[in-house]
Design a protein around this motif. Sequence first.
Motif, PDB file in Angstrom:
ATOM      1  N   CYS A 187      25.927  36.076  43.611  1.00  0.00           N
ATOM      2  CA  CYS A 187      25.663  35.951  44.921  1.00  0.00           C
ATOM      3  C   CYS A 187      24.648  35.008  45.446  1.00  0.00           C
ATOM      4  O   CYS A 187      24.555  34.861  46.894  1.00  0.00           O
ATOM      5  N   SER A 205      29.532  32.241  47.305  1.00  0.00           N
ATOM      6  CA  SER A 205      29.758  33.488  46.878  1.00  0.00           C
ATOM      7  C   SER A 205      29.023  34.411  47.857  1.00  0.00           C
ATOM      8  O   SER A 205      29.664  35.463  47.840  1.00  0.00           O
ATOM      9  N   SER A 226      30.848  37.743  49.893  1.00  0.00           N
ATOM     10  CA  SER A 226      30.414  38.952  49.680  1.00  0.00           C
ATOM     11  C   SER A 226      30.139  39.497  51.265  1.00  0.00           C
ATOM     12  O   SER A 226      30.548  40.539  51.717  1.00  0.00           O
ATOM     13  N   GLY A 271      31.917  38.869  45.476  1.00  0.00           N
ATOM     14  CA  GLY A 271      31.287  37.617  45.386  1.00  0.00           C
ATOM     15  C   GLY A 271      31.678  36.567  44.378  1.00  0.00           C
ATOM     16  O   GLY A 271      31.303  36.528  43.337  1.00  0.00           O
ATOM     17  N   MET A 272      32.611  35.745  44.798  1.00  0.00           N
ATOM     18  CA  MET A 272      33.138  34.552  44.091  1.00  0.00           C
ATOM     19  C   MET A 272      32.919  33.554  44.688  1.00  0.00           C
ATOM     20  O   MET A 272      33.210  33.147  45.745  1.00  0.00           O
ATOM     21  N   PRO A 273      32.267  32.142  44.014  1.00  0.00           N
ATOM     22  CA  PRO A 273      32.097  31.241  44.563  1.00  0.00           C
ATOM     23  C   PRO A 273      33.290  30.262  44.654  1.00  0.00           C
ATOM     24  O   PRO A 273      34.308  30.598  44.029  1.00  0.00           O
ATOM     25  N   CYS A 286      30.842  35.252  37.151  1.00  0.00           N
ATOM     26  CA  CYS A 286      31.941  35.936  37.951  1.00  0.00           C
ATOM     27  C   CYS A 286      33.279  35.934  37.213  1.00  0.00           C
ATOM     28  O   CYS A 286      33.947  36.769  37.490  1.00  0.00           O
ATOM     29  N   CYS A 343      30.611  26.476  40.119  1.00  0.00           N
ATOM     30  CA  CYS A 343      29.401  26.696  40.859  1.00  0.00           C
ATOM     31  C   CYS A 343      27.912  26.537  40.228  1.00  0.00           C
ATOM     32  O   CYS A 343      28.052  26.095  38.979  1.00  0.00           O
TER      33      CYS A 343
END
Length: 650
Positions: free
Chosen positions: A321, A326, A330, A336-338, A492, A538
């Motif tokens: 995050c 990300s 969130s 929290g994912m890019p 992630c 990311c």
Amino acid sequence: MTGGKELFAEIDSPAKLAKISEICRAAFARQKTRFLICAGTGCVAMGSLPVLAEFKRQIAERGLAVDVEMLFEGREAVTAAAGSGCHGFCEKGPLVRVEPQGIFYNKVKAEDVAEILAASLDQNSIVERLLYKNPDGSPCLTVHEVPFYSGQTRNVLERCGLIDPEDIREYFAHDGYQALAKALREYTPEQVIEIVSRSNLRGRGGAGFTTGKKWATCRRAPGDTKYVVCNCDEGDPGAFMDRSVLEADPHAVLEGMAIAAYAVGAERGFLYVRAEYPLAVARLQKAMEQAIKWKVLGENIMGCGFNFYPEIFQGAGAFVCGEETSLLASLEGGRGMPRMKPPFPAEEGLWKRPTVLNNVKTLAKVPKIIDQGADWFAATGTVKSPGTAVFALTGKIKNSGLIEVPMGITLREIVYGIGGGIINDGKFKAVQTGGPSGGCLPEELLELEVDFDSLRSAGSMMGSGGMVVLDEKSCMVDIARYFLEFTVHESCGQCTPCRDGIWQMLHILNDITAGKGRPEDLALLEEMGKSIIAGAICGLGKTAPNPVLSTLRYFRPEYEAHIQDKACPALNCQELIAYQIDPNKCKACGRCRKECPVEAIKGEKKTPHVIEQSKCCKCGICLETCPAKFSAVSKITGKHGDGSLASIDR
């Protein structure tokens, strides 16, 4: 004195702020002696709160006038004790400063308070035993004489340790919110962006992207609703730069956010703080409430018609995050994912609206840039990386803590000048910069200038400011394995290069540190690392191989020793070390045999002892307990049983 009712009225104009700042400065100047006890997380952990309580108790027992409010009534206070933010020299905490003289005491305990009070208030003297001592034994009277501080250039940290972060009037006394007033009164939003652009301020979160360009992009982006987000999700192991700034000087960050919001056209902002920082959250919350009450934040700020409403969002503590997309996911309530870029957040960010996202330290620098100008900021540091950088200096270093240095300073100046060198006068081996995704730089690069581009060209990075110093007992293969293990846990799992690639690299490193490596593994690690950098979505994935690639670049013989000789030259990897007793030195005293937790040592009186290798758990107690006058136990590595020892330690 014009305080009283006027002072506590709302600030309805920049002129009113200037007047209140003047009143606050005059008020705090009436304190004859002030004891500032570090109440940052590090010193709190070492017992600073009992010290603060003891100061307050004993001052009250003396019946001295201490109430801050009386300062604003035009009266004088004999003394006062207050908790401050982090002073920085965490190695020596708990820390106490006596102002206005600047006397600096370290490792203070509650039982030292009476002596300090007597010296300061009764005898006009000092407590020499609590002063910092140089390596030659000479004492440093004031904070400015301590090498840890004298080698620094403190801009972001300039108020840390000097003010009570929970009293906005102290921030006013130090020209707080004057830069915001100046921006609202004198500049258009475009002019603010132009000043920040000319300063060439680069983001202090790690990537080093130009702040002015990011703001200009957001300003140009279509849409009436825009946001400013402060990235306070500091996740590097051992890093505490952002937390310390938030705890010690929260208004500087809020003021920087408000200026950014004015520049890009935003009215709402979010501070994404990890929930593991409860003190930072509490102080931020208090600072926001005070700032809104005084109308330097909130609706119609200082009567200028500009609104800005900041909010705190507490994150769950995922390292990924720290990556901007990300973090925004969130913040929106999702996982929290890019995501792939473009579009960049400045064009399409929070809830698909243009969003400026800056790091804590980046925003904390903005008020002084507006106040003192772009040229002032650019005068420090290098042409491409102007200004200062804040680092959490940790590891095998004598003086660890929070430091701020000009860009362009050499690694040697940091490690040996400010850091004081290696613990126990050991040998420097490497410095790791940039957190778990950074690189490890060897002794040959100690003259390297510290800035965004130099570190990147050397295979490392600035990151958000983690700096870990390693000594000769550090195994660089194991260090790379340690950091890769961290990023594997924090990935992630969305993209294949990161999810499977760094996991496979970790698997290979586990084999190498266990003596199961193959010669072809080194080329494979390099190939995989480059592929992951090219293919990951990311920043976490793109930088995760850095510790492996940099150690392969600078410490390749260590990898080869692990693979070819089954030896760990640093005597660190458990699978590759052993302990042995020299029968010619052993006097059969029996100490090692008695202390061995697994009864692996055999021997009788007057008979040299022997370690049964199949039972040995390699805890090292035998080495520690063997009397120095015998020195019979050795730590060895290499091909067991063939007599060819790569190294021996004692």
